[in-house]
Design an enzyme around this catalytic site. Sequence first.
Site, PDB file in Angstrom:
ATOM      1  N   LYS A  49      42.822  46.037   7.644  1.00 23.75           N
ATOM      2  CA  LYS A  49      43.472  45.342   6.372  1.00 23.75           C
ATOM      3  C   LYS A  49      45.249  46.664   6.071  1.00 23.75           C
ATOM      4  CE  LYS A  49      42.795  43.443   1.649  1.00 23.75           C
ATOM      5  NZ  LYS A  49      41.746  43.116   0.585  1.00 23.75           N
ATOM      6  N   CYS A  90      43.129  38.939   3.276  1.00 24.68           N
ATOM      7  CA  CYS A  90      43.013  38.710   1.991  1.00 24.68           C
ATOM      8  C   CYS A  90      44.408  38.909   1.797  1.00 24.68           C
ATOM      9  CB  CYS A  90      41.766  38.876   1.184  1.00 24.68           C
ATOM     10  SG  CYS A  90      41.735  38.857   0.264  1.00 24.68           S
ATOM     11  N   GLU A 146      35.747  37.626   3.830  1.00 26.34           N
ATOM     12  CA  GLU A 146      36.159  39.118   3.989  1.00 26.34           C
ATOM     13  C   GLU A 146      34.852  39.618   3.165  1.00 26.34           C
ATOM     14  OE1 GLU A 146      39.310  41.824   2.005  1.00 26.34           O
ATOM     15  OE2 GLU A 146      39.225  40.268   0.622  1.00 26.34           O
TER      16      GLU A 146
END
Length: 279
Positions: A115, A156, A43
């Site tokens: 995300k 993440c 990330e």
Amino acid sequence: MTKIIAACVQMRSGVEVAPNIAAASALIREAAGKGAKFIATPEMTNLLDIRPGMARPKIVEQDDIPLHAFQALAVKLSVTLLIGSLAVTLEGDERFANRSFLIGPDGGVIARYDKIHMFDVEVGDGQNYRESRAYRPGEQAVLAKAPFGEIGMTICYDLRFPHLYRKLAQAGADILSIPAAFTRVTGEAHWHVLARARAIETGCFVIAPAQGGKHEDGRETYGHSLIVSPWGEVIAEADGAEPGIVLAELDLDEVARARGRIPSLGNDRNIPVTREGIG
């Protein structure tokens, strides 16, 4: 193709874009030199800077540079690159996207994923994280067709939302990508068990490249990049938080074998919840 050598690139991204591109590129070249054909970075490969107002001008000024550099590198090395995420600008929105890119050996972008789950937490490490202030959450799960299999793309904090991974696996994912910048505190507590759980629950390989160490902006990330088998075994792991690479051979036939042994993806039931008791 049922077997492929995969690699995780572990980084310690800083507050300037160009050095981060150079560091990632050197590790990608190292992984390719050791035979990896699928290489994943963590990330925020291009920039880690949580200081108020500091990241914006750098992202705006150099928006397309990192992606173009990695596209050219994929062609040169003839590899598939999963650039874990880049901070990129959005049209008509002051916020950015935390966006993952899957790049094919021809340099073309196979898929993009923004995300979904924003990291708005206080973990007890002295930092308050409010990702939603600067980044717009994505709204769509993405299953990407790579030359060697189907990749469910996540980033993440998504790791804590198992329903996302179940949907990706039921849609056909063989591999789950989880590029991350886990904090040291949360990583020590939860990183391994969550990554292994997502593999076990879905019967997928998990590719989880991570940021690691003390960063220029003051944050500290956990490292320990992982590759996990569909049976939940850690088959490659970075030793600590230092930048580097880890490699493992993925036999994609293991996905069907794991799901054949525990066919839970097909055993879902719609269970209503009732509330009972006095008061």
